[in-house]
Structures are given as C-alpha cells and as structure tokens.
Write a protein that holds these residues in place. Structure first.
Motif, PDB file in Angstrom:
ATOM      1  N   VAL A 218       0.835  -1.208   0.000  1.00  0.00           N
ATOM      2  CA  VAL A 218       0.000   0.000   0.000  1.00  0.00           C
ATOM      3  C   VAL A 218       0.867   1.254   0.000  1.00  0.00           C
ATOM      4  O   VAL A 218       0.628   2.205  -0.769  1.00  0.00           O
ATOM      5  N   LEU A 219       1.890   1.275   0.848  1.00  0.00           N
ATOM      6  CA  LEU A 219       2.784   2.434   0.907  1.00  0.00           C
ATOM      7  C   LEU A 219       3.517   2.634  -0.421  1.00  0.00           C
ATOM      8  O   LEU A 219       3.708   3.768  -0.874  1.00  0.00           O
ATOM      9  N   SER A 220       3.916   1.530  -1.057  1.00  0.00           N
ATOM     10  CA  SER A 220       4.613   1.624  -2.343  1.00  0.00           C
ATOM     11  C   SER A 220       3.698   2.200  -3.426  1.00  0.00           C
ATOM     12  O   SER A 220       4.111   3.065  -4.218  1.00  0.00           O
ATOM     13  N   GLU A 221       2.449   1.729  -3.462  1.00  0.00           N
ATOM     14  CA  GLU A 221       1.498   2.243  -4.456  1.00  0.00           C
ATOM     15  C   GLU A 221       1.207   3.719  -4.226  1.00  0.00           C
ATOM     16  O   GLU A 221       1.095   4.499  -5.185  1.00  0.00           O
ATOM     17  N   LYS A 222       1.085   4.125  -2.982  1.00  0.00           N
ATOM     18  CA  LYS A 222       0.854   5.537  -2.689  1.00  0.00           C
ATOM     19  C   LYS A 222       2.045   6.392  -3.119  1.00  0.00           C
ATOM     20  O   LYS A 222       1.880   7.521  -3.596  1.00  0.00           O
ATOM     21  N   THR A 223       3.234   5.848  -2.960  1.00  0.00           N
ATOM     22  CA  THR A 223       4.431   6.571  -3.384  1.00  0.00           C
ATOM     23  C   THR A 223       4.465   6.724  -4.899  1.00  0.00           C
ATOM     24  O   THR A 223       4.789   7.797  -5.419  1.00  0.00           O
ATOM     25  N   LEU A 224       4.124   5.652  -5.626  1.00  0.00           N
ATOM     26  CA  LEU A 224       4.107   5.722  -7.090  1.00  0.00           C
ATOM     27  C   LEU A 224       3.064   6.723  -7.589  1.00  0.00           C
ATOM     28  O   LEU A 224       3.251   7.368  -8.625  1.00  0.00           O
ATOM     29  N   ARG A 225       1.951   6.859  -6.867  1.00  0.00           N
ATOM     30  CA  ARG A 225       0.904   7.801  -7.265  1.00  0.00           C
ATOM     31  C   ARG A 225       1.192   9.222  -6.812  1.00  0.00           C
ATOM     32  O   ARG A 225       0.428  10.139  -7.107  1.00  0.00           O
ATOM     33  N   GLY A 226       2.277   9.398  -6.061  1.00  0.00           N
ATOM     34  CA  GLY A 226       2.632  10.728  -5.597  1.00  0.00           C
ATOM     35  C   GLY A 226       1.927  11.162  -4.332  1.00  0.00           C
ATOM     36  O   GLY A 226       2.034  12.321  -3.924  1.00  0.00           O
ATOM     37  N   GLU A 227       1.208  10.251  -3.675  1.00  0.00           N
ATOM     38  CA  GLU A 227       0.497  10.589  -2.452  1.00  0.00           C
ATOM     39  C   GLU A 227       1.415  10.587  -1.235  1.00  0.00           C
ATOM     40  O   GLU A 227       1.080  11.178  -0.204  1.00  0.00           O
ATOM     41  N   LEU A 228       2.550   9.890  -1.337  1.00  0.00           N
ATOM     42  CA  LEU A 228       3.558   9.881  -0.283  1.00  0.00           C
ATOM     43  C   LEU A 228       4.901  10.270  -0.886  1.00  0.00           C
ATOM     44  O   LEU A 228       5.215   9.863  -2.014  1.00  0.00           O
ATOM     45  N   PRO A 229       5.704  11.042  -0.160  1.00  0.00           N
ATOM     46  CA  PRO A 229       7.039  11.382  -0.687  1.00  0.00           C
ATOM     47  C   PRO A 229       7.964  10.168  -0.655  1.00  0.00           C
ATOM     48  O   PRO A 229       7.836   9.298   0.214  1.00  0.00           O
ATOM     49  N   LEU A 230       8.879  10.120  -1.608  1.00  0.00           N
ATOM     50  CA  LEU A 230       9.814   8.992  -1.676  1.00  0.00           C
ATOM     51  C   LEU A 230      10.661   8.892  -0.415  1.00  0.00           C
ATOM     52  O   LEU A 230      11.048   7.797   0.005  1.00  0.00           O
ATOM     53  N   VAL A 231      10.928  10.037   0.208  1.00  0.00           N
ATOM     54  CA  VAL A 231      11.748  10.026   1.421  1.00  0.00           C
ATOM     55  C   VAL A 231      11.080   9.216   2.524  1.00  0.00           C
ATOM     56  O   VAL A 231      11.753   8.633   3.387  1.00  0.00           O
ATOM     57  N   ARG A 232       9.742   9.146   2.508  1.00  0.00           N
ATOM     58  CA  ARG A 232       9.030   8.333   3.508  1.00  0.00           C
ATOM     59  C   ARG A 232       9.355   6.860   3.312  1.00  0.00           C
ATOM     60  O   ARG A 232       9.581   6.127   4.277  1.00  0.00           O
ATOM     61  N   MET A 233       9.378   6.396   2.064  1.00  0.00           N
ATOM     62  CA  MET A 233       9.710   4.993   1.812  1.00  0.00           C
ATOM     63  C   MET A 233      11.179   4.706   2.082  1.00  0.00           C
ATOM     64  O   MET A 233      11.536   3.591   2.478  1.00  0.00           O
ATOM     65  N   ASN A 234      12.039   5.708   1.864  1.00  0.00           N
ATOM     66  CA  ASN A 234      13.441   5.545   2.263  1.00  0.00           C
ATOM     67  C   ASN A 234      13.515   5.203   3.750  1.00  0.00           C
ATOM     68  O   ASN A 234      14.269   4.314   4.168  1.00  0.00           O
ATOM     69  N   SER A 235      12.722   5.924   4.546  1.00  0.00           N
ATOM     70  CA  SER A 235      12.709   5.707   5.988  1.00  0.00           C
ATOM     71  C   SER A 235      12.114   4.345   6.340  1.00  0.00           C
ATOM     72  O   SER A 235      12.652   3.617   7.183  1.00  0.00           O
TER      73      SER A 235
END
Length: 267
Positions: A218-235
């Motif tokens: 879910v977090l990955s899909e939100k990142t791809l859609r631009g709903e979450l910043p990539l830096v969040r997934m880095n963390s």
C-alpha cells in the motif's frame, strides 16, 4: 568444524540476500518500476533459496553426529553452541546487507532499467557481465553514514511495522534451527521434531502475509501515485532492515525455549 564453517557461510549468504531485497524494492520505487524490481528481487531470493537447500543437509548432518556421539558416550559436541553460532551468522549476514544497502539501492535502479531494455533475466546478466558496463561502477558505491541513521530517527517511525518485522525475523531465523535442536533433545521423536519447524514458521508466515507485505504494498502504491514522498519509503525500508537485524539478535533468546516448546507439543 568444516561442516559448521560451510553452514555459517551459507547462512550469511541467505540473510544478506534476503535483507537486500528491501534495497531492490526501494530501487524499483526510485525508478518507478516496482514490478520489474520484484523480478530482480526474485533473482536474489533464488540465491537465498539455493543456499538454503545446501544448508539444510549440512545442519542435519551436524545434529546426527551429535546424536551418535551422545548415544556412544563420546565427546560432547556442544551442539547448542554451534546452533547459536548459526544464528550469529544470520546477524553477520544482515549487518553485511546494511553495509551494502546504499550501494545496492543505487545500482538496482540501473539494473531495473537495463532489465526493461533486455527483456529477461539471462539477457540482463549477459549485459551486466560486459566489462565496459562496470567502468563507472565506483560511482554507485556509497557507504552508510551517520546522517542516514539520524534521518531515520528524526522522521516518522513505523512502530507497528518494526515490531512485527522483528517478531517475524526472529521466528523465521530460529524456526528450523530450533526444530533440529529439539530433535537432538528428544531423539525418540527425532524425525517428527526435525519436520515440525512449520509449527514455528507458520506464525511468522501469517504475520508476514496478512500484516507486513500488504502494508508495504500500500505504501509503495501511494508513493508511485505521488500521495507519499519517496523520502518516507526511504525511511520505511531503512527501518525494515534495522528491525531485521534486531530480529536476528532476538532469535538467540528464542532458540532453546522454542525447542522445548516443540518437545512439549510433539511428546
């Protein structure tokens, strides 16, 4: 000792490759090609599974030798100490993955783009084996820095994911080892004990399938859609690999209790 040395090395390989799958997923997010990233991660997991196939018979052979020595009244092989050593190898492999993590994140983004152009894993491997492709490999090498750790601490901490991943890693790391040690402690039910690791790993599988993987997806899909910043997934992925290291340390404490629990269940 030679067999234990091979088991130690294979365990390092297993946990290094498993842990680096997080780096490949993050590289896929950076390249915005998560599906291809999972394919490349599957190639790494193939290395892990192959090492696991070789590790099992060697570890089982060590347990058989310990049983034979115990029945004949021979020298104590200190099997429990050897088993703790195998779990130590899991920690060493995860630490090695942490050292390689920034470099693999950088390189995996390029691998994924090359996979898109070559169209298959064998073609990608041939492509990467060309000498001129490694001319600028030094550019991608990056060591972990203190600032990376401080950025994790200062950001959003996914506490639930961390706790779950620690538990899953600890159970998976010690599941087979505890089952084999239980077969040594209860030799009359040795075969049943050695095959009962599923009773332990089943709990980890449920947690991983129902709670961890869906959340990461879910977090990955939100990142791809631009709903979450990539830096969040880095963390998030940074915390996942650190929690994995903590889980391998916790496995040391679970080795004997889980073996005794299996003995109680199977007796």
């Amino acid at each position: 000792m030679l067999a234990w040395g091979f088991v130690f090395l294979l365990t390092i390989i297993i946990h290094t490759t498993d842990s680096l799958s997080y780096a490949l997923r993050l590289g896929g997010l950076r390249a915005r090609r998560i599906g291809l990233a999972l394919t490349v991660a599957g190639m790494l997991l193939l290395v892990s599974r192959t090492s696991n196939m070789a590790q099992g018979p060697l570890l089982g052979g060590m347990v058989d030798q310990a049983k034979t020595a115990a029945l004949s009244g021979g020298t104590d092989m200190r099997l429990e100490l050897y088993m703790h050593g195998v779990l130590l190898a899991a920690t060493v492999g995860t630490m090695l993955a942490i050292l390689l993590y920034p470099t693999v994140v950088r390189m995996s983004a390029r691998w994924i783009v090359h996979l898109e152009h070559t169209g298959s894993i064998p073609a990608l491997v041939r492509h990467l084996m060309k000498r001129n492709r490694w001319r600028y490999a030094g550019y991608y090498i990056k060591r972990p820095t203190w600032s990376m750790l401080t950025s994790l601490i200062s950001g959003v901490i996914p506490k639930r994911l961390i706790i779950l991943n620690i538990a899953v890693t600890a159970i998976y790391t010690t599941g087979v080892v505890s089952a084999l040690y239980a077969s040594f402690l209860w030799p009359a039910q040795g075969t049943a004990m050695s095959m009962s690791s599923g009773l332990i790993n089943g709990v980890a599988t449920v947690l991983l399938t129902l709670l961890i993987d869906p959340r990461l997806a879910v977090l990955s899909e939100k990142t791809l859609r631009g709903e979450l910043p990539l830096v969040r997934m880095n963390s998030v992925y940074g915390w996942m690999i650190i929690s994995r290291l903590t889980g391998t340390l916790l496995a040391q404490l679970l080795l004997v209790p889980l073996a005794i629990w299996l003995g109680w269940v199977m007796s």
